[in-house]
Design a protein around this motif. Structure first.
Motif, PDB file in Angstrom:
ATOM      1  N   GLY A   1      41.163   2.709 -22.107  1.00 35.98           N
ATOM      2  CA  GLY A   1      41.083   3.507 -23.321  1.00 35.98           C
ATOM      3  C   GLY A   1      40.185   4.721 -23.192  1.00 35.98           C
ATOM      4  O   GLY A   1      40.477   5.781 -23.742  1.00 35.98           O
ATOM      5  N   LYS A   2      39.085   4.589 -22.467  1.00 34.63           N
ATOM      6  CA  LYS A   2      38.145   5.699 -22.334  1.00 34.63           C
ATOM      7  C   LYS A   2      38.759   6.837 -21.526  1.00 34.63           C
ATOM      8  O   LYS A   2      38.609   8.018 -21.871  1.00 34.63           O
ATOM      9  CB  LYS A   2      36.859   5.204 -21.683  1.00 34.63           C
ATOM     10  N   PHE A   3      39.447   6.495 -20.458  1.00 37.22           N
ATOM     11  CA  PHE A   3      40.130   7.496 -19.636  1.00 37.22           C
ATOM     12  C   PHE A   3      41.245   8.153 -20.449  1.00 37.22           C
ATOM     13  O   PHE A   3      41.408   9.387 -20.436  1.00 37.22           O
ATOM     14  CB  PHE A   3      40.703   6.828 -18.388  1.00 37.22           C
ATOM     15  N   HIS A   4      42.011   7.337 -21.159  1.00 33.75           N
ATOM     16  CA  HIS A   4      43.099   7.819 -22.001  1.00 33.75           C
ATOM     17  C   HIS A   4      42.580   8.838 -23.017  1.00 33.75           C
ATOM     18  O   HIS A   4      43.144   9.922 -23.182  1.00 33.75           O
ATOM     19  CB  HIS A   4      43.725   6.610 -22.714  1.00 33.75           C
ATOM     20  N   ASN A   5      41.495   8.500 -23.692  1.00 34.55           N
ATOM     21  CA  ASN A   5      40.920   9.388 -24.703  1.00 34.55           C
ATOM     22  C   ASN A   5      40.396  10.673 -24.076  1.00 34.55           C
ATOM     23  O   ASN A   5      40.526  11.758 -24.657  1.00 34.55           O
ATOM     24  CB  ASN A   5      39.790   8.672 -25.442  1.00 34.55           C
ATOM     25  N   ALA A   6      39.809  10.567 -22.887  1.00 32.28           N
ATOM     26  CA  ALA A   6      39.219  11.744 -22.237  1.00 32.28           C
ATOM     27  C   ALA A   6      40.265  12.784 -21.869  1.00 32.28           C
ATOM     28  O   ALA A   6      40.058  13.982 -22.092  1.00 32.28           O
ATOM     29  CB  ALA A   6      38.446  11.323 -20.998  1.00 32.28           C
ATOM     30  N   ILE A   7      41.392  12.356 -21.311  1.00 28.86           N
ATOM     31  CA  ILE A   7      42.400  13.339 -20.902  1.00 28.86           C
ATOM     32  C   ILE A   7      43.048  14.009 -22.110  1.00 28.86           C
ATOM     33  O   ILE A   7      43.597  15.107 -22.003  1.00 28.86           O
ATOM     34  CB  ILE A   7      43.482  12.712 -19.995  1.00 28.86           C
ATOM     35  N   TYR A   8      42.978  13.344 -23.285  1.00 29.46           N
ATOM     36  CA  TYR A   8      43.526  13.910 -24.512  1.00 29.46           C
ATOM     37  C   TYR A   8      42.477  14.645 -25.351  1.00 29.46           C
ATOM     38  O   TYR A   8      42.720  14.970 -26.502  1.00 29.46           O
ATOM     39  CB  TYR A   8      44.173  12.819 -25.360  1.00 29.46           C
TER      40      TYR A   8
END
Length: 242
Positions: A176-183
Motif C-alpha cells: 500500500g505504501k508503494f502504491h500510494n507513493a507512485i500515485y
C-alpha cells in the motif's frame, strides 16, 4: 565430394551450436532486484501492461482500456525515483527506493465533488441522459483535467519494495505504501474524501425520493475513482449520512 560436404555440414553445425549457446546464455542470465525494479518503474511510467503483468504488478494501474492508459500516463508523467539500497537473499530482496512525483492529494476531493455534480446533471436530463459508457469517458476526462490543472508541489516518499525470486527473474509484492507513493498520495487521500451533502438535513420524504438515485450515482463515481487509483473493486453502494 562427400568428405567436403561432410566438413561443411560439421562446420555449420558447430556455428549453430555456438549460436545456441550464446542465445541460451542471454536467456538464462539472472536479473538483479535493482534491474527488476527499474523495469517495473519504467513500465509504470509508460503504462506498459505486458511488462507489469510479467512482474505481477498489473494491479497498480487498474483498468487497461485506451482511455485509462492515457489517464495513467498523465498521472505518472512526473514520476521519478532513485534506488537507495538493496538487501538480497536467495529468494527474496528488499529494495529501498525514493519516489518523487506530483502531489495529487487535493485531486481526490475535487474529483468527488465535481463528478457527483456531473452525475446529478446527467440524471436531470431525463430521457436524454448519457449512457454509462459516455459517462465513464466524462469521468475520465474530468480526472485528467484536474490532474493537469493541479498546481505542482512535490510529493516525496522513501519506501521499501519487496521482491520474490521466480526462476531467473523477480516478482513484486504489492504494498500500500508503494502504491500510494507512485500515485502522489492519491490513494490515501481518496480514502479520506467527504461526500457532498454528508452533513446536510433533508426531510424523510426527500430522503426517500433521493435515496435510490443517490446510491447508484455514488456507486458509479466511487467505482471510477477506485479504478483511477489502480484498484479493481466492484461498485459499492455508499449511503450518505443525512
Amino acid at each position: 565430394m562427400k568428405k567436403i560436404m561432410t566438413v561443411i555440414l560439421l562446420i555449420a553445425l558447430v556455428f549453430a551450436l555456438t549460436a545456441c549457446d550464446i542465445v541460451s546464455g542471454m536467456e538464462t542470465k539472472k536479473e538483479t532486484p535493482s534491474q527488476a525494479l527499474t523495469n517495473i518503474m519504467t513500465a509504470i511510467k509508460e503504462v506498459n501492461k505486458e511488462v507489469l503483468t510479467n512482474y505481477n504488478a498489473i494491479k497498480l494501474i487498474g483498468s487497461i482500456d485506451e482511455s485509462s492508459i492515457a489517464r495513467n500516463k498523465k498521472i505518472f508523467e512526473n514520476l521519478e525515483y532513485n534506488i537507495l539500497s538493496v538487501e538480497e537473499t536467495e529468494d527474496d530482496s528488499k529494495v529501498k527506493i525514493e519516489i518523487k512525483t506530483k502531489d495529487l492529494t487535493s485531486v481526490s476531493q475535487d474529483y468527488v465533488n465535481k463528478s457527483v455534480a456531473l452525475t446529478n446533471q446527467n440524471n436531470n436530463l431525463g430521457d436524454n441522459k448519457l449512457d454509462d459508457t459516455a459517462m465513464k469517458q466524462k469521468y475520465n476526462d474530468l480526472f485528467v483535467t484536474l490532474v493537469d490543472e493541479c498546481e505542482y508541489t512535490e510529493f516525496k516518499e522513501v519506501v521499501d519494495v519487496h521482491l520474490t525470486k521466480e526462476g531467473n527473474s523477480w516478482k513484486i509484492n504489492l504494498d500500500g505504501k508503494f502504491h500510494n507513493a507512485i500515485y502522489g498520495n492519491l490513494v490515501t487521500a481518496q480514502e479520506q474524501v467527504v461526500w457532498p451533502g454528508a452533513n446536510s438535513t433533508i426531510t424523510v420524504q426527500e430522503k426517500q425520493q433521493e435515496e435510490s438515485a443517490e446510491i447508484d450515482n455514488k456507486s458509479n463515481v466511487q467505482n471510477n475513482s477506485d479504478n483511477i487509483a489502480g484498484k479493481s473493486i466492484t461498485p459499492r453502494k455508499v449511503r450518505t449520512i443525512k
